[in-house]
Write a protein that holds these residues in place. Sequence first.
Motif, PDB file in Angstrom:
ATOM      1  N   ILE A  67      -7.286   5.510   6.527  1.00  8.71           N
ATOM      2  CA  ILE A  67      -7.920   4.186   6.590  1.00  8.71           C
ATOM      3  C   ILE A  67      -6.877   3.073   6.726  1.00  8.71           C
ATOM      4  CG2 ILE A  67      -7.987   3.959   4.064  1.00  8.71           C
ATOM      5  CD1 ILE A  67     -10.700   2.582   4.367  1.00  8.71           C
ATOM      6  N   THR A  68      -5.645   3.332   6.349  1.00  8.33           N
ATOM      7  CA  THR A  68      -4.595   2.306   6.427  1.00  8.33           C
ATOM      8  C   THR A  68      -4.363   1.853   7.871  1.00  8.33           C
ATOM      9  OG1 THR A  68      -2.985   4.073   6.472  1.00  8.33           O
ATOM     10  CG2 THR A  68      -3.315   2.982   4.350  1.00  8.33           C
ATOM     11  N   ARG A  69      -4.813   2.629   8.855  1.00 11.91           N
ATOM     12  CA  ARG A  69      -4.631   2.219  10.247  1.00 11.91           C
ATOM     13  C   ARG A  69      -5.581   1.081  10.636  1.00 11.91           C
ATOM     14  NH1 ARG A  69      -8.386   6.328  10.838  1.00 11.91           N
ATOM     15  NH2 ARG A  69      -9.750   6.348  12.676  1.00 11.91           N
ATOM     16  N   VAL A  70      -6.586   0.838   9.781  1.00 10.03           N
ATOM     17  CA  VAL A  70      -7.604  -0.163  10.130  1.00 10.03           C
ATOM     18  C   VAL A  70      -7.114  -1.547   9.712  1.00 10.03           C
ATOM     19  CG1 VAL A  70     -10.017  -0.849   9.890  1.00 10.03           C
ATOM     20  CG2 VAL A  70      -9.389   1.574   9.811  1.00 10.03           C
ATOM     21  N   LYS A  71      -6.468  -2.227  10.625  1.00  3.83           N
ATOM     22  CA  LYS A  71      -5.804  -3.508  10.308  1.00  3.83           C
ATOM     23  C   LYS A  71      -6.810  -4.560   9.833  1.00  3.83           C
ATOM     24  CE  LYS A  71      -1.789  -1.965  11.617  1.00  3.83           C
ATOM     25  NZ  LYS A  71      -1.795  -0.691  10.915  1.00  3.83           N
ATOM     26  N   SER A  72      -8.028  -4.583  10.410  1.00  3.88           N
ATOM     27  CA  SER A  72      -8.999  -5.620  10.043  1.00  3.88           C
ATOM     28  C   SER A  72      -9.344  -5.532   8.559  1.00  3.88           C
ATOM     29  CB  SER A  72     -10.262  -5.495  10.882  1.00  3.88           C
ATOM     30  OG  SER A  72     -10.774  -4.192  10.780  1.00  3.88           O
ATOM     31  N   LEU A  73      -9.444  -4.324   8.032  1.00  2.46           N
ATOM     32  CA  LEU A  73      -9.780  -4.149   6.628  1.00  2.46           C
ATOM     33  C   LEU A  73      -8.638  -4.660   5.765  1.00  2.46           C
ATOM     34  CD1 LEU A  73     -11.997  -2.819   4.812  1.00  2.46           C
ATOM     35  CD2 LEU A  73     -10.515  -0.835   4.691  1.00  2.46           C
ATOM     36  N   TYR A  74      -7.421  -4.362   6.203  1.00  3.91           N
ATOM     37  CA  TYR A  74      -6.254  -4.736   5.404  1.00  3.91           C
ATOM     38  C   TYR A  74      -6.003  -6.239   5.443  1.00  3.91           C
ATOM     39  CZ  TYR A  74      -5.560  -0.204   3.757  1.00  3.91           C
ATOM     40  OH  TYR A  74      -5.763   0.943   3.062  1.00  3.91           O
ATOM     41  N   SER A  75      -6.266  -6.867   6.614  1.00  4.03           N
ATOM     42  CA  SER A  75      -6.037  -8.310   6.657  1.00  4.03           C
ATOM     43  C   SER A  75      -7.099  -9.038   5.822  1.00  4.03           C
ATOM     44  CB  SER A  75      -6.005  -8.811   8.094  1.00  4.03           C
ATOM     45  OG  SER A  75      -7.189  -8.447   8.731  1.00  4.03           O
ATOM     46  N   LYS A  76      -8.304  -8.487   5.738  1.00  7.12           N
ATOM     47  CA  LYS A  76      -9.339  -9.148   4.937  1.00  7.12           C
ATOM     48  C   LYS A  76      -8.970  -9.135   3.443  1.00  7.12           C
ATOM     49  CE  LYS A  76     -14.132  -9.208   3.578  1.00  7.12           C
ATOM     50  NZ  LYS A  76     -15.382  -8.541   3.441  1.00  7.12           N
ATOM     51  N   PHE A  77      -8.392  -8.029   3.003  1.00  5.11           N
ATOM     52  CA  PHE A  77      -8.178  -7.882   1.562  1.00  5.11           C
ATOM     53  C   PHE A  77      -6.760  -8.222   1.096  1.00  5.11           C
ATOM     54  CE2 PHE A  77     -12.096  -5.511   2.141  1.00  5.11           C
ATOM     55  CZ  PHE A  77     -12.830  -5.979   1.064  1.00  5.11           C
ATOM     56  N   HIS A  78      -5.843  -8.558   2.034  1.00  4.19           N
ATOM     57  CA  HIS A  78      -4.475  -8.900   1.586  1.00  4.19           C
ATOM     58  C   HIS A  78      -4.145 -10.326   1.944  1.00  4.19           C
ATOM     59  CE1 HIS A  78      -3.216  -5.094  -0.051  1.00  4.19           C
ATOM     60  NE2 HIS A  78      -3.750  -4.479   0.972  1.00  4.19           N
TER      61      HIS A  78
END
Length: 369
Positions: free
Chosen positions: A358-369
Motif C-alpha cells: 500500500i505504500t506505493r499509493v502516493k495519494s493515500l500517503y499525501s492525505k495522511f502526512h
Amino acid sequence: MSAFVRFITVHKKLTNKIDYIIVGLGLAGACLALQLLKRGKRILVYDTPSQNRASSVAAGLFNPITGKRIVKTWKADEMFSYLFKFYQEAESDLEIKFFYNSPLYTPFRAIEEQNEWMSKSADDSFENYISQVTTEPTFGDEVNDPIGGILLSQCGFINTGIFLNGVRELLLQKESYLEELWLEEKMKTSDNGVAYDNVSAEKIIYCTGIHALQSKYFEMLPLKMLKGEVMTIKTTKILNRIYNRGVYVVESGEMEYKVGATYDLVNLKPGVTPEGRMELEQKVKDLLSIPFEVTHQDWGIRPSTVDRRPIIGQHPIEKNVLIFSGLGTKGVSLAPYFSGQLADYILGRGNLDKEANITRVKSLYSKFH
Ligand SMILES: Cc1cc2nc3c(=O)[nH]c(=O)nc-3n(C[C@H](O)[C@H](O)[C@H](O)COP(=O)(O)OP(=O)(O)OC[C@H]3O[C@@H](n4cnc5c(N)ncnc54)[C@H](O)[C@@H]3O)c2cc1C
C-alpha cells in the motif's frame, strides 16, 4: 442450537480478546483466515455473503499465461507453485474437494501467433507451463482450432462456492465467524489495537473487496470497480479440458460450464445485461465447435487497480488497520500467495512485495502526512 446461534449468544455476553479481526470472507478473507489459523492465531471474521460478491460469481480459473498477447502472468513462477500447495492443503484440512488441476487449450488466431509460441516453447522459462504447441486442428471435436493452439499445464479452477463454504464451516466450528454487517463507525482504534462491540483485537484487516472504497481509511485507494458478467451453459458432450480464447469455458457441473467474462469499467449498474449475454454468446460460438444452451447469467464487481497489482498493508496513520484488496481479475491465483505474505508481515516475520504494498499509493500517503 446451531454453532452459529450458540456463538452469538456467548459472544454477546463476553468480552472477547482475540488476535485479529477480518472483515469480509471472499477469496481474500478466506485465504487470510486460513493463513492466520495455521500460524496459531485467534481470529474473528465478519461477513455478509451477498449473492453477487465477486468471489462467488467467479469461474475460479487460474492460468499462468494470460492476456491478449498471451504472456506469462506477473510472478507466475512463485504464485503458481504456491497456490497448488495452498489449495491442496486446504482441501485436506477442510476435508472437501474444490481444487481441479486441468490442462487449458488456447487455439491460435493467426500464423504469427503460432510462430511466436513455437519459439517460446523452446525458452526454458516457459518449460513448466507449455505442454504442447500444435499447428494443425487438434481438438476440433470440441473447439474451432483450424491452425492449432497451445496446450498449457499448471492451470485449473477452484469451485469458489465450495471453498468459501468450507472455510465458513471451519470458522463456525472454531466460533470465529459472525454473519453480520460490520460497521466502521463502531470501531475504536488505539496504539494497542482495535475494539468493536465487545471484541478487542491487536489488528483488523479489511478484506472487503470493492467495499474498501466505503471506508474512511481506504476511500483514497486507486481501486476501480470492474463489472463482469458470466453465464452458465449446458452442452451435450463432456469437454476434456478448459478452453480459453476471447472467453474461458470452465467446468461448473455435469456437462455444465461457466463462460466468462465481460470487463466493464463504465456500466456498473447492478444486474445482468442483454449486451453482456450477446457478447459472451458470440465469443463462445466462435470458440466451441459443439452446440450449447445458456442456462444462467450472473454478474459481480471486481476490486481492480490501475497498475493491476493487489493492495496490501498497513494504513499510514492507523497502524493496526490493514487492507488486503485489489485482487482484480486474478483473485484465485493472487489470494493464496499474498495472504501468506500478509500473514507473515502481520506477525513481524517478513516484508511485503513493493509492487503490492500500500505504500506505493502516493495519494493515500499525501492525505495522511
Ligand atoms: C464475473 C467475474 C468472473 C471472475 N472470474 C474469475 C476467475 O475465473 N478467476 C479469478 O482468479 N478471478 C476471477 N474473478 C475475480 C475474483 O472474483 C476477485 O478477484 C475476487 O473474488 C476478489 O475477492 P475479495 O475477497 O477481495 O472480494 P469479494 O469477493 O467482493 O469479497 C468481499 C466480502 O466482504 C464482505 N463485506 C464487505 N464489507 C463488509 C462489511 N462492512 N461487513 C461484513 N462483510 C463485508 C462482502 O459481503 C464480501 O462477502 C472474477 C470476477 C467476476 C466479477
